[in-house]
Design a protein around this motif. Structure first.
Motif, PDB file in Angstrom:
ATOM      1  N   THR A 165       0.772  -1.318   0.071  1.00  0.00           N
ATOM      2  CA  THR A 165       0.204  -0.085   0.062  1.00  0.00           C
ATOM      3  C   THR A 165       0.877   1.305  -0.082  1.00  0.00           C
ATOM      4  O   THR A 165       0.451   2.400  -0.328  1.00  0.00           O
ATOM      5  CB  THR A 165      -0.895   0.216   1.190  1.00  0.00           C
ATOM      6  N   GLY A 166       1.921   1.059   0.371  1.00  0.00           N
ATOM      7  CA  GLY A 166       3.064   2.390   0.576  1.00  0.00           C
ATOM      8  C   GLY A 166       2.894   2.915   1.765  1.00  0.00           C
ATOM      9  O   GLY A 166       3.588   3.964   2.243  1.00  0.00           O
ATOM     10  N   SER A 167       2.232   2.314   2.782  1.00  0.00           N
ATOM     11  CA  SER A 167       1.951   2.785   4.008  1.00  0.00           C
ATOM     12  C   SER A 167       2.362   1.949   5.082  1.00  0.00           C
ATOM     13  O   SER A 167       1.824   0.628   4.970  1.00  0.00           O
ATOM     14  CB  SER A 167       0.556   3.275   4.460  1.00  0.00           C
ATOM     15  N   LYS A 168       3.147   2.088   5.951  1.00  0.00           N
ATOM     16  CA  LYS A 168       3.435   1.355   7.345  1.00  0.00           C
ATOM     17  C   LYS A 168       2.325   1.365   8.293  1.00  0.00           C
ATOM     18  O   LYS A 168       1.913   2.376   8.926  1.00  0.00           O
ATOM     19  CB  LYS A 168       4.758   1.406   7.824  1.00  0.00           C
ATOM     20  N   LEU A 169       1.738   0.097   8.757  1.00  0.00           N
ATOM     21  CA  LEU A 169       0.830   0.138   9.759  1.00  0.00           C
ATOM     22  C   LEU A 169       1.293  -0.185  11.140  1.00  0.00           C
ATOM     23  O   LEU A 169       0.540  -0.312  11.985  1.00  0.00           O
ATOM     24  CB  LEU A 169      -0.427  -1.055   9.605  1.00  0.00           C
ATOM     25  N   TYR A 170       2.572   0.003  11.271  1.00  0.00           N
ATOM     26  CA  TYR A 170       3.265  -0.105  12.445  1.00  0.00           C
ATOM     27  C   TYR A 170       2.961  -1.378  13.368  1.00  0.00           C
ATOM     28  O   TYR A 170       3.089  -2.407  13.056  1.00  0.00           O
ATOM     29  CB  TYR A 170       3.193   1.147  13.160  1.00  0.00           C
ATOM     30  N   ASN A 171       2.138  -1.158  14.626  1.00  0.00           N
ATOM     31  CA  ASN A 171       1.851  -2.231  15.404  1.00  0.00           C
ATOM     32  C   ASN A 171       0.472  -2.757  15.251  1.00  0.00           C
ATOM     33  O   ASN A 171      -0.055  -3.874  15.905  1.00  0.00           O
ATOM     34  CB  ASN A 171       1.905  -1.845  16.986  1.00  0.00           C
TER      35      ASN A 171
END
Length: 367
Positions: A352-358
């Motif tokens: 997606t190009g975005s990190k969802l972190y935790n």
């Protein structure tokens, strides 16, 4: 590493079709019929048809062939399509991710929904077959959208609604979008008077004219395109016929002896009596490994026309399977050849190009 090499070389191959030929000068271009004048001052069928009201005043709707082709690995300007993996994974939903329409929580929920849709056998993992089918589906959706947009553009440009768009009609609108007086341009073209343009714009026109001639193919009247030919002109990635041209064009550039078979020497652009394994510069090494590990699919030392067609077809099963393996490799942390939901969410930036972190770590707590 091999999958990354595959992605790179497909980009390289597509660039030969989309970009390399654009350097030809219009006056040197071989048009379908030798007695046609291929310069930009060709005469229109009916000069009055070129003097029309502006139909594309919106600067966001450019009538030039798009440089970015959705679901294609290489842009028409020769640059890598950095959004390719996202386009074939997210489909039309890519705009919502890129434009910030989703908060992180919404992104996670949307990814879960996509995962569940792809997971046809409901075993909570995605395999190559499931992802390959999804990639083909998303590619077809992009192509369907391109065809619809092309039809709307053609209908607007075809001011007299005769089902044909002449080169001079098109060029008049193209220059009109770039600040030229359309009436003046149309009259000059009708009277075969050169239109003064900058060197940069001249190069653009020559590149566009080259694509126009390719789309016209064996059309006796190359100066006009119908709706289907205009689609080939704007979106060659949607056409089987243009795929054949891509392969032929690539062979013309690489196949030195004209036998429709590419050898490693031809691919590396070195004489046949040179030992390819003794070449040590970076470019030569990359070309050698690309040929052996990626393009030469049966590892017999030759690449045939049929192999090229299968390799370059964006709607082929081999292409979708290759991309499916690439998508799995982005997140397959345990190396089992499958993609789990946790792996997808944990490595969301590749999809997606975005990190969802935790979010990935707590996904089951939120379900």
């Amino acid at each position: 590493m091999v999958e990354l090499q595959k992605s790179f070389v497909i980009c390289l191959l597509f660039a030969y079709y989309c970009h390399a030929k654009s350097i030809l000068m219009i006056k040197d271009k071989k048009v379908p019929k030798a007695d046609h004048d291929a310069d930009v001052d060709v005469q229109v069928i009916d000069p009055n048809l070129s003097i029309k009201e502006a139909v594309f005043d919106d600067p966001d709707v450019d009538i030039a062939p798009p440089k970015h082709l959705d679901a294609v690995k290489i842009a028409r300007d020769g640059h890598i399509n950095s959004n390719f993996h996202k386009e074939v994974f997210l489909g039309e939903d890519i705009a919502n991710f890129e434009n910030g329409n989703y908060e992180l929580k919404q992104q996670k929920n949307r990814l879960i929904k996509i995962f569940e849709t792809i997971d046809a056998n409901k075993d909570k993992t995605l395999d190559v077959d499931e992802l390959a089918a999804w990639v083909l589906q998303k590619t077809r959706e992009h192509f369907k959208e391109a065809k619809q947009g092309n039809k709307e553009k053609f209908d607007k440009l075809d001011g007299d609604h005769d089902g044909h768009l002449t080169w001079n009609e098109y060029l008049t609108e193209f220059l009109g979008q770039r600040g030229f007086d359309k009436g003046d341009v149309a009259n000059k073209l009708a009277n075969k008077i050169k239109v003064d343009v900058t060197e940069e714009l001249k190069d653009d026109i020559e590149d566009i004219k080259d694509k126009w001639l390719q789309a016209a193919g064996d059309n006796d009247d190359w100066q006009s395109l119908n709706a289907d030919e205009f689609l080939d002109f704007q979106h060659p990635e949607t056409s089987r016929g243009m795929l054949a041209f891509l392969v032929r064009d690539f062979l013309d550039d690489i196949d030195i002896n004209g036998d429709e078979i590419i050898t490693v020497h031809e691919y590396m652009a070195i004489p046949s009596d040179i030992d390819v394994d003794q070449q040590s510069d970076i470019w030569a090494v990359e070309r050698r490994e690309e040929f052996r590990n990626v393009i030469d699919q049966d590892h017999d030392g030759n690449v045939t026309k049929i192999e090229l067609e299968q390799f370059l077809d964006p709607l082929s099963e081999s292409m979708s399977e290759q991309e499916a393996r690439q998508l799995i490799s982005f997140g397959d942390e345990d190396g089992n050849g499958l993609l789990s939901l946790d792996e997808l969410l944990e490595n969301s930036e590749f999809y997606t190009g975005s990190k969802l972190y935790n979010y990935a770590r707590s996904v089951h707590e939120d379900l």
